[in-house]
Design a protein around this motif. Structure first.
Motif, PDB file in Angstrom:
ATOM      1  N   ASP A   1      -5.214  -1.770  -6.613  1.00  0.00           N
ATOM      2  CA  ASP A   1      -3.843  -2.207  -6.345  1.00  0.00           C
ATOM      3  C   ASP A   1      -3.507  -3.455  -7.154  1.00  0.00           C
ATOM      4  O   ASP A   1      -2.416  -3.560  -7.739  1.00  0.00           O
ATOM      5  CB  ASP A   1      -3.660  -2.502  -4.851  1.00  0.00           C
TER       6      ASP A   1
ATOM      7  N   SER B   1       0.500   3.775  -3.183  1.00  0.00           N
ATOM      8  CA  SER B   1      -0.277   4.994  -2.927  1.00  0.00           C
ATOM      9  C   SER B   1       0.501   6.271  -3.192  1.00  0.00           C
ATOM     10  O   SER B   1      -0.084   7.340  -3.313  1.00  0.00           O
ATOM     11  CB  SER B   1      -0.764   5.002  -1.474  1.00  0.00           C
TER      12      SER B   1
ATOM     13  N   ARG C   1       0.822  -1.209   0.000  1.00  0.00           N
ATOM     14  CA  ARG C   1       0.000   0.000   0.000  1.00  0.00           C
ATOM     15  C   ARG C   1       0.856   1.260   0.000  1.00  0.00           C
ATOM     16  O   ARG C   1       0.517   2.242  -0.636  1.00  0.00           O
ATOM     17  CB  ARG C   1      -0.916   0.025   1.231  1.00  0.00           C
TER      18      ARG C   1
ATOM     19  N   ASN D   1     -15.447   0.185  -0.218  1.00  0.00           N
ATOM     20  CA  ASN D   1     -14.236   1.015  -0.187  1.00  0.00           C
ATOM     21  C   ASN D   1     -12.981   0.149  -0.178  1.00  0.00           C
ATOM     22  O   ASN D   1     -12.034   0.377  -0.941  1.00  0.00           O
ATOM     23  CB  ASN D   1     -14.240   1.926   1.046  1.00  0.00           C
ATOM     24  N   GLU D   2     -12.970  -0.881   0.691  1.00  0.00           N
ATOM     25  CA  GLU D   2     -11.819  -1.779   0.782  1.00  0.00           C
ATOM     26  C   GLU D   2     -11.672  -2.601  -0.503  1.00  0.00           C
ATOM     27  O   GLU D   2     -10.553  -2.833  -0.986  1.00  0.00           O
ATOM     28  CB  GLU D   2     -11.980  -2.718   1.990  1.00  0.00           C
TER      29      GLU D   2
ATOM     30  N   GLU E   1     -10.048  -0.465  -3.195  1.00  0.00           N
ATOM     31  CA  GLU E   1      -8.603  -0.309  -2.988  1.00  0.00           C
ATOM     32  C   GLU E   1      -7.856  -1.573  -3.413  1.00  0.00           C
ATOM     33  O   GLU E   1      -6.818  -1.508  -4.079  1.00  0.00           O
ATOM     34  CB  GLU E   1      -8.322  -0.004  -1.512  1.00  0.00           C
TER      35      GLU E   1
END
Length: 650
Positions: A71, A13, A9, A63-64, A67
């Motif tokens: 990724d 990010s 992450r 939301n998770e 992500e």
């Protein structure tokens, strides 16, 4: 494993964490380039991200999940087909526009590159979810993408999508164009057409509706009672009285037991009679409705349940379309009864007319000096109980007195008496009061003698002129008379409907010279063309491929718009753009697009893009502005490239 995921992450990010992670130093070594991480393709990162995506989806944590998906996509591309479709499904079932839009973006991206990864049912459901969330533009993009790939939704799904799309103006416009598009591969059912037609009439897309009605005839869709009502409303908006009258015979046959539905048809026809200033036809229709008594619903095997073939356009045209209708078939779930004050209503098993209708009749007959005919009509209306008022003639006389038409009120009294009918004393008393209030003593004395002959006895107060001036409120009918008098001051309103009707016929018959003569005659009589006039002219020119003439007409339209004499709607904008695209007038195309943007009218880019690719796919595709051989070609090239960019072709 969690430490490894946190490290991933950090690198993905591009952000510096506020708190240091408890990670081994080897994961944060500054000498390692994130783009060439030794574990970038390793099974550990692949499995961790995949597992996190699966867990997030299982727990509905969008939301998770988002992500994890982004990724994973950066490192490994797309997840497996099953998980990808599950992810899109989870986004689709969300009621949040944010996630629905992301599902749409992913789907559109995949449809261009890897459409084989998508499940058809799932994509149809996404389109339905977008439509239900009142996001008609992305819903239409998804639906059209699937249609282009021959992934046609069944009528049940397409109908549900349409039902939600037509709840807004933009959605109705897009649903209409998609319906026209889809008919090449699917035969939608009557209900879908009815949904779109009804919404077109509500959102002022009456000419788009006209196109859909003709499409129904072309592909053999059989209309029902709801179709007829929609057509009636659309013809009333467009002023196409002759076309609507063709449906009257079939409606008359079932009006006895379907009056609760078909009063809306008679209302539309009545409206057109008044628009054409035809009080004779309006009066005839009123008396005709009195014969439509309530009857029992017949057995479906009886002959009056037959189908009717209704010509579209003038019967004088050799190659006309015909629409099949079943006037006795009614889908109760679709009926939407108008709540506004109408001209014709249906109450207690019979047709009745409103004060608005009565007001229009009174003003119309008075304007033409035909009071005796009005009196006769009023008596027949009252006898046949075609109004809700028990003492209608008294109300008419009272309303005439309120607006100062004392002579008219007296003439009606006289006409009723000549037929051997005597009105109630209130009618005479009201007129007598009005004469005294207006100091018309001679007329008052004459009326007193007339009253004596009838045998009516008035109160002493009336005879002695000892009464107070009335302060009664104006009746609803009196208000209608005043409104009609104001409307009548415009004088030439009915002429525009007559001119437009002629232009419509001539353009349909491809009698262009006659249409032009009519158009010039309008100008000579100082009758301003309307949006409808220009629509008929542009469509007529376009059918004859007279695109240069449309550019000249466009100049006239712009001038009248600038003067505030006409307002262009979405229907006319669309016809202009399609005509200019066909004719290759790209400068005019971009000009119309700018006008649409200024007026806040939504453009259907997909439609214009398709039309361009159909006829000009390779036009100036590789030619540069510097390579143009003339100033004209250079100018055209600039506008072609501008259109290609606007439509998303390049």
């Amino acid at each position: 494993m969690s430490r490894l995921y946190n490290c991933i992450r950090v690198f993905l990010s591009n952000e510096i964490p506020k708190k240091p992670f408890d990670l081994h130093i080897r994961y944060l070594c500054s000498t390692i380039n994130p783009k060439t991480l030794s574990w970038q393709g390793s099974s550990s990162s692949h499995d961790i991200l995949l597992k996190n995506l699966e867990t997030s989806l299982k727990n509905h944590q969008l939301n998770e999940a988002w992500e994890s998906y982004t990724d994973f996509k950066k490192l490994h591309g797309l997840p497996n087909t099953q998980l990808l479709n599950k992810f899109i499904s989870e986004l689709s079932y969300s009621l949040t526009p944010k996630w629905l839009q992301k599902a749409c973006d992913i789907t559109l991206s995949l449809s261009k590159e890897k459409s084989n990864l998508l499940h058809v049912d799932q994509i149809h459901n996404l389109s339905l979810s977008l439509a239900r969330a009142q996001m008609p533009i992305p819903a239409s993009k998804i639906l059209r993408t699937m249609i282009e790939k021959n992934k046609i939704p069944p009528n049940s799904i397409f109908g549900s999508i349409t039902l939600h799309m037509v709840k807004s103006g933009v959605g109705t416009y897009l649903a209409s164009n998609i319906l026209i598009q889809i008919c090449n591969q699917l035969k939608p059912d009557t209900r879908i057409f009815n949904l779109v037609l009804d919404s077109c009439s509500s959102y002022n897309l009456s000419f788009k509706a006209q196109q859909i009605i003709e499409l129904m005839a072309q592909i053999g869709i059989v209309g029902d009672a709801y179709t007829i009502i929609n057509i009636a409303k659309i013809h009333a908006i467009n002023g196409q009285r002759d076309d609507l009258k063709k449906f009257k015979n079939c409606v008359d046959e079932v009006a006895g037991y379907l009056g609760h539905h078909y009063f809306q048809f008679y209302d539309s026809l009545m409206s057109l009679h008044f628009k054409f200033n035809d009080i004779d036809s309006a009066s005839e229709l009123i008396l005709d409705m009195s014969s439509r008594k309530k009857t029992i619903i017949p057995n479906l095997t009886e002959k009056n349940n037959k189908s009717f073939s209704i010509p579209l356009g003038s019967q004088n045209l050799i190659m006309g379309l015909k629409l099949q209708v079943l006037p006795h078939v009614i889908d109760e779930s679709l009926i939407k009864v108008e709540r506004k004050e109408m001209l014709v209503m249906y109450k207690s098993g019979k047709f009745v007319i409103s004060n608005n209708t009565l007001g229009k009749l009174i003003v119309g007959y008075k304007r033409e000096g035909r009071i005796s005919e009005l009196s006769n009509l009023l008596w027949r209306i009252q006898e046949n109980e075609l109004v809700e008022m028990k003492n209608m003639i008294y109300d008419v006389i009272d309303a005439c007195i309120h607006v100062g038409w004392l002579e008219t009120a007296h003439d009606i009294l006289d006409d009723i008496e000549k037929e051997g009918n005597v009105l109630c004393s209130s009618s005479y008393a009201s007129l007598l009061r009005a004469y005294y209030e207006n100091k018309k003593h001679r007329e008052a004395e004459g009326l007193l003698k007339q009253i004596k002959k009838t045998g009516i006895i008035l109160s002493d107060k009336i005879k002695l002129h000892d009464f107070e001036t009335r302060n009664a409120k104006k009746s609803d009918l009196a208000k209608c008379l005043i409104q009609e008098m104001r409307e009548g001051e415009k004088g030439k309103d009915h002429l525009i409907y007559e001119f437009n009707s002629s232009i419509y016929f001539f353009m349909k018959a491809k009698m262009i010279e006659d249409a032009l003569r009519t158009y010039k005659s309008m100008q000579e009589k100082k009758v301003d063309p309307t949006m409808t006039t220009y629509m008929y002219m542009v469509k007529g020119y376009s059918c004859l491929e007279m695109y240069r003439e449309i550019t000249i007409l466009w100049g006239d339209i712009k001038r009248r718009c600038d003067d505030g004499n006409v307002v262009i709607d979405g229907d006319l904008y669309e016809v202009l753009i399609l005509s200019f695209l066909k004719g290759g007038y790209f400068e005019r195309v971009m000009e119309v697009i700018e006008w649409m943007k200024k007026d806040g009218v939504y453009p259907d880019k997909w439609l214009y893009k398709s039309e361009f690719l159909k006829m000009h796919k390779g036009l100036y595709r590789k030619l540069k502005v510097s390579d143009a051989r003339s100033e004209a070609q250079c100018n055209r090239l600039v506008h072609v490239k501008a259109f290609r960019k606007w439509a998303g072709i390049d």
